[in-house]
Design a protein around this motif. Structure first.
Motif, PDB file in Angstrom:
ATOM      1  N   ILE A  84       0.865  -1.174   0.000  1.00  0.00           N
ATOM      2  CA  ILE A  84       0.000   0.000   0.000  1.00  0.00           C
ATOM      3  C   ILE A  84       0.901   1.223   0.000  1.00  0.00           C
ATOM      4  CG2 ILE A  84      -1.753   1.282   1.284  1.00  0.00           C
ATOM      5  CD1 ILE A  84      -2.496  -1.453   2.601  1.00  0.00           C
ATOM      6  N   ARG A  85       0.635   2.113  -0.907  1.00  0.00           N
ATOM      7  CA  ARG A  85       1.331   3.406  -0.923  1.00  0.00           C
ATOM      8  C   ARG A  85       0.337   4.423  -0.377  1.00  0.00           C
ATOM      9  NH1 ARG A  85       5.669   2.360  -4.546  1.00  0.00           N
ATOM     10  NH2 ARG A  85       5.147   0.553  -5.796  1.00  0.00           N
ATOM     11  N   SER A  86       0.784   5.236   0.556  1.00  0.00           N
ATOM     12  CA  SER A  86      -0.115   6.201   1.185  1.00  0.00           C
ATOM     13  C   SER A  86       0.620   7.518   1.347  1.00  0.00           C
ATOM     14  CB  SER A  86      -0.563   5.665   2.551  1.00  0.00           C
ATOM     15  OG  SER A  86      -1.461   6.546   3.163  1.00  0.00           O
ATOM     16  N   ARG A  87      -0.032   8.593   0.963  1.00  0.00           N
ATOM     17  CA  ARG A  87       0.572   9.914   1.097  1.00  0.00           C
ATOM     18  C   ARG A  87       0.998  10.168   2.534  1.00  0.00           C
ATOM     19  NH1 ARG A  87      -3.560  13.897  -2.005  1.00  0.00           N
ATOM     20  NH2 ARG A  87      -3.384  12.966  -4.062  1.00  0.00           N
ATOM     21  N   THR A  88       2.090  10.867   2.694  1.00  0.00           N
ATOM     22  CA  THR A  88       2.633  11.115   4.031  1.00  0.00           C
ATOM     23  C   THR A  88       1.655  11.876   4.913  1.00  0.00           C
ATOM     24  OG1 THR A  88       3.764  13.092   3.217  1.00  0.00           O
ATOM     25  CG2 THR A  88       5.042  11.048   3.303  1.00  0.00           C
ATOM     26  N   GLN A  98      10.087   6.092   0.028  1.00  0.00           N
ATOM     27  CA  GLN A  98      10.627   6.275  -1.313  1.00  0.00           C
ATOM     28  C   GLN A  98      10.125   7.578  -1.903  1.00  0.00           C
ATOM     29  OE1 GLN A  98       8.212   2.671  -2.642  1.00  0.00           O
ATOM     30  NE2 GLN A  98       8.358   3.803  -4.537  1.00  0.00           N
ATOM     31  N   HIS A  99      10.755   7.990  -2.953  1.00  0.00           N
ATOM     32  CA  HIS A  99      10.283   9.130  -3.734  1.00  0.00           C
ATOM     33  C   HIS A  99       9.542   8.569  -4.935  1.00  0.00           C
ATOM     34  CE1 HIS A  99      12.686  12.091  -1.556  1.00  0.00           C
ATOM     35  NE2 HIS A  99      13.617  11.152  -1.517  1.00  0.00           N
ATOM     36  N   VAL A 100       8.499   9.250  -5.345  1.00  0.00           N
ATOM     37  CA  VAL A 100       7.756   8.852  -6.540  1.00  0.00           C
ATOM     38  C   VAL A 100       8.009   9.914  -7.594  1.00  0.00           C
ATOM     39  CG1 VAL A 100       5.480   8.409  -7.522  1.00  0.00           C
ATOM     40  CG2 VAL A 100       5.992   7.670  -5.179  1.00  0.00           C
ATOM     41  N   TYR A 101       8.494   9.495  -8.737  1.00  0.00           N
ATOM     42  CA  TYR A 101       8.775  10.399  -9.842  1.00  0.00           C
ATOM     43  C   TYR A 101       7.740  10.175 -10.932  1.00  0.00           C
ATOM     44  CZ  TYR A 101      13.320  10.835  -7.602  1.00  0.00           C
ATOM     45  OH  TYR A 101      14.318  11.058  -6.704  1.00  0.00           O
ATOM     46  N   GLU A 102       7.370  11.227 -11.600  1.00  0.00           N
ATOM     47  CA  GLU A 102       6.468  11.064 -12.739  1.00  0.00           C
ATOM     48  C   GLU A 102       6.826  12.070 -13.810  1.00  0.00           C
ATOM     49  OE1 GLU A 102       2.563  13.717 -11.504  1.00  0.00           O
ATOM     50  OE2 GLU A 102       2.499  11.580 -11.156  1.00  0.00           O
ATOM     51  N   LYS A 103       6.428  11.749 -14.991  1.00  0.00           N
ATOM     52  CA  LYS A 103       6.631  12.620 -16.143  1.00  0.00           C
ATOM     53  C   LYS A 103       5.337  12.625 -16.926  1.00  0.00           C
ATOM     54  CE  LYS A 103       9.524  13.136 -20.263  1.00  0.00           C
ATOM     55  NZ  LYS A 103      10.666  12.552 -20.991  1.00  0.00           N
ATOM     56  N   LEU A 104       4.857  13.793 -17.226  1.00  0.00           N
ATOM     57  CA  LEU A 104       3.639  13.928 -18.002  1.00  0.00           C
ATOM     58  C   LEU A 104       4.001  13.940 -19.481  1.00  0.00           C
ATOM     59  CD1 LEU A 104       0.580  14.454 -18.091  1.00  0.00           C
ATOM     60  CD2 LEU A 104       1.108  16.894 -17.962  1.00  0.00           C
TER      61      LEU A 104
END
Length: 156
Positions: A115-119, A139-145
């Motif tokens: 489960i990933r949950s916002r801090t 962890q850090h979550v990276y995204e690219k649009l």
């Protein structure tokens, strides 16, 4: 008081209820967008959306679970989302949805749920810990649009 609920697979007719519950989580979810997203999830193998429904057929919560096979390590199931109507939280419905997602994952051969949950979702963290989940990593979550321009330029 605690209502009797049943849990069943979602269908596109549930999209309005799912959108409303998603708004309670802070997501900008229109019925149209939710309908399209739900249809996409339902059409993909290894994914399931379950809804908690009262005797009068009102959808009061939903959970999205999916499989995450890996090359480098054992795969797992992952929770994509879980929400119960704000007014009905704390009555065990979230636990029932979580257990239904765990059963679905086990049926599909996975013995681990992530489960990933916002801090900032402290209440959710407490809920997961109360249900025997432990924090496994940060962890850090990276995204690219990807815009139409980047898709076009990358093909040239």
């Amino acid at each position: 008081y605690k209502r009797q609920i049943s849990i069943r697979p979602a269908d596109v007719g549930d999209a309005a209820a799912l959108a409303g519950l998603s708004l309670e989580l802070g997501y900008q979810a229109t019925v149209r967008d939710t309908t399209a997203r739900l249809a996409g999830v339902m059409a993909s193998p290894g994914r399931q959306v379950l809804v908690a429904v009262t005797e009068d057929t009102s959808v009061i919560g939903w959970v999205h679970v999916f499989t995450a096979p890996r090359v480098e390590s054992d795969g797992f199931a992952e929770l994509g989302g879980l929400v119960v109507s704000e007014e009905l939280r704390g009555r065990g419905y979230g636990r029932q949805l979580l257990e239904a997602a765990e059963a679905w994952a086990g049926h599909h051969g996975f013995d681990t749920m992530r489960i990933r949950s916002r801090t900032e979702r402290g209440r959710a963290h407490g809920f997961f810990e109360k249900n025997q989940y432990r924090r496994a990593k940060t962890q850090h979550v990276y995204e690219k649009l990807f815009t139409e321009n980047t898709r076009t330029s990358s093909r040239e």
